[in-house]
Design an enzyme around this catalytic site. Sequence first.
Site, PDB file in Angstrom:
ATOM      1  N   GLY A  33      -0.052   3.183 -10.544  1.00 26.92           N
ATOM      2  CA  GLY A  33       0.814   3.276 -11.721  1.00 26.92           C
ATOM      3  C   GLY A  33       2.074   2.441 -11.590  1.00 26.92           C
ATOM      4  N   LEU A  35       3.050   0.150 -13.730  1.00 25.13           N
ATOM      5  CA  LEU A  35       2.376  -1.140 -13.800  1.00 25.13           C
ATOM      6  C   LEU A  35       3.316  -2.288 -14.145  1.00 25.13           C
ATOM      7  CD1 LEU A  35      -0.838  -0.023 -15.716  1.00 25.13           C
ATOM      8  CD2 LEU A  35      -0.369   0.023 -13.271  1.00 25.13           C
ATOM      9  N   HIS A  39      -0.531  -6.120 -12.276  1.00 24.00           N
ATOM     10  CA  HIS A  39      -1.636  -5.192 -12.581  1.00 24.00           C
ATOM     11  C   HIS A  39      -2.346  -5.621 -13.867  1.00 24.00           C
ATOM     12  CE1 HIS A  39       1.114  -2.333 -10.317  1.00 24.00           C
ATOM     13  NE2 HIS A  39      -0.005  -2.238  -9.639  1.00 24.00           N
ATOM     14  N   GLN A  63      -2.160   7.961   1.624  1.00 27.02           N
ATOM     15  CA  GLN A  63      -1.774   6.678   2.205  1.00 27.02           C
ATOM     16  C   GLN A  63      -0.279   6.583   2.513  1.00 27.02           C
ATOM     17  OE1 GLN A  63      -3.312   4.582  -1.390  1.00 27.02           O
ATOM     18  NE2 GLN A  63      -1.625   3.165  -1.057  1.00 27.02           N
ATOM     19  N   GLY A 149      -5.143  -7.165  -5.841  1.00 29.01           N
ATOM     20  CA  GLY A 149      -4.221  -8.302  -5.765  1.00 29.01           C
ATOM     21  C   GLY A 149      -4.131  -8.824  -4.338  1.00 29.01           C
ATOM     22  N   LYS A 151      -1.518  -9.922  -3.089  1.00 33.17           N
ATOM     23  CA  LYS A 151      -0.212  -9.525  -2.552  1.00 33.17           C
ATOM     24  C   LYS A 151      -0.411  -8.556  -1.368  1.00 33.17           C
ATOM     25  CE  LYS A 151       3.870  -7.159  -2.814  1.00 33.17           C
ATOM     26  NZ  LYS A 151       3.351  -5.822  -2.711  1.00 33.17           N
ATOM     27  N   ASP A 152      -1.327  -7.594  -1.530  1.00 31.51           N
ATOM     28  CA  ASP A 152      -1.657  -6.683  -0.428  1.00 31.51           C
ATOM     29  C   ASP A 152      -2.867  -7.264   0.303  1.00 31.51           C
ATOM     30  OD1 ASP A 152       0.246  -4.412  -0.843  1.00 31.51           O
ATOM     31  OD2 ASP A 152      -0.697  -4.432  -2.797  1.00 31.51           O
ATOM     32  N   GLN A 155      -4.873  -5.122   2.828  1.00 27.61           N
ATOM     33  CA  GLN A 155      -5.606  -4.104   2.065  1.00 27.61           C
ATOM     34  C   GLN A 155      -6.859  -4.721   1.426  1.00 27.61           C
ATOM     35  OE1 GLN A 155      -3.863  -1.044  -0.693  1.00 27.61           O
ATOM     36  NE2 GLN A 155      -4.382  -2.530  -2.257  1.00 27.61           N
ATOM     37  N   SER A 187       6.043  -6.387  -7.522  1.00 28.16           N
ATOM     38  CA  SER A 187       5.707  -5.133  -6.845  1.00 28.16           C
ATOM     39  C   SER A 187       6.446  -3.999  -7.546  1.00 28.16           C
ATOM     40  CB  SER A 187       6.165  -5.205  -5.383  1.00 28.16           C
ATOM     41  OG  SER A 187       6.259  -3.908  -4.834  1.00 28.16           O
TER      42      SER A 187
HETATM   43  O1  PAF Z   1      -2.612  -1.165  -3.964  1.00 26.94           O
HETATM   44  C1  PAF Z   1      -2.462  -0.009  -4.412  1.00 26.94           C
HETATM   45  O2  PAF Z   1      -1.776   0.217  -5.403  1.00 26.94           O
HETATM   46  C2  PAF Z   1      -3.126   1.151  -3.687  1.00 26.94           C
HETATM   47  O3  PAF Z   1      -3.114   0.972  -2.310  1.00 26.94           O
HETATM   48  C3  PAF Z   1      -4.557   1.450  -4.193  1.00 26.94           C
HETATM   49  C4  PAF Z   1      -5.509   0.295  -3.903  1.00 26.94           C
HETATM   50  C5  PAF Z   1      -4.510   1.731  -5.682  1.00 26.94           C
HETATM   51  C6  PAF Z   1      -5.104   2.685  -3.486  1.00 26.94           C
HETATM   52  O4  PAF Z   1      -4.312   3.798  -3.714  1.00 26.94           O
END
Ligand code: PAF
Length: 283
Positions: A33, A35, A39, A63, A149, A151-152, A155, A187
Amino acid sequence: MKFTVSRSIGTQQRLSRKIITQDKSIALVPTMGFLHQGHLSLIRRGLRKADIVVTSIFVNPAQFAPHEDFNQYPRDHKSDLQKIRSAGGQIVFMPKASDIYPVDYETYVTVENMTGALEGKSRPTHFRGVTTIVAQLFNIIRPDFALFGMKDYQQAMVLKKMCSDLNWPIKMIIVPTLREKDGLAMSSRNKYLSPLLRAEAPALYQSLLAARQSARRGETGAAAIRRQMKRLIDKAAPSGKIDYIAFTEMESLIPVRRVDKNTVVSLAVKLGPIRLIDNLKIA
Ligand code: PAF
């Protein structure tokens, strides 16, 4: 399809089943969220790939470490729903934390090696939470495509690995980072930067660009490029505390001493209380 918000796992499962039965494809954009344009660019890209885009909004407690900003993480559901709707997204999945993680919950998904370095060093439990929630979203929503993205960066690579190791028939699409005019990567946490810190924040991207320029001019030593980046950050962002500057092979995240066209340079810098990350492919 009419814009729909599904707030329970059962409702989303029924919606997904119906879409799949109609032989339509689903793209998933997982978010927490609050956003921003980054996003929305994922949603628009999803719409070019699939018939239906499902955006999930879930601030995932698993997380965040106990000392991290779970409670302070910015939330604005009303504005998020408007933004998704105007970007063309058709479904928003907003489950309750107690449905995703009931009190007797005990199943976690872990990608073993790739999660130890970079972000994983400072945030040892972070990726277990990310992979677990994304695995749940994949099972509930049953997408054909999932968009994340760049950016991460770590991940994105960890989730790609999870998806291929667990044989989900989902195409993972990694979308380039969207930036503010001065280069700062978009971000949700940027909103917490004070004017002073916000003015210093573009130094991160400037240091990444400087790294790329050095590599293109023939410098191959990661250590030399790191020193140059550190000098630039120390000068342009005096409030910054560098957590890491890392040179890794793009997909595997294995550290490299010599940079080449498959190297990604990534960094994490704490500006006051806000920890920012960014990355760039060096060649
Ligand atoms: O990148 C994010 O916003 C979060 O790590 C994700 C992938 C939605 C998982 O909670």
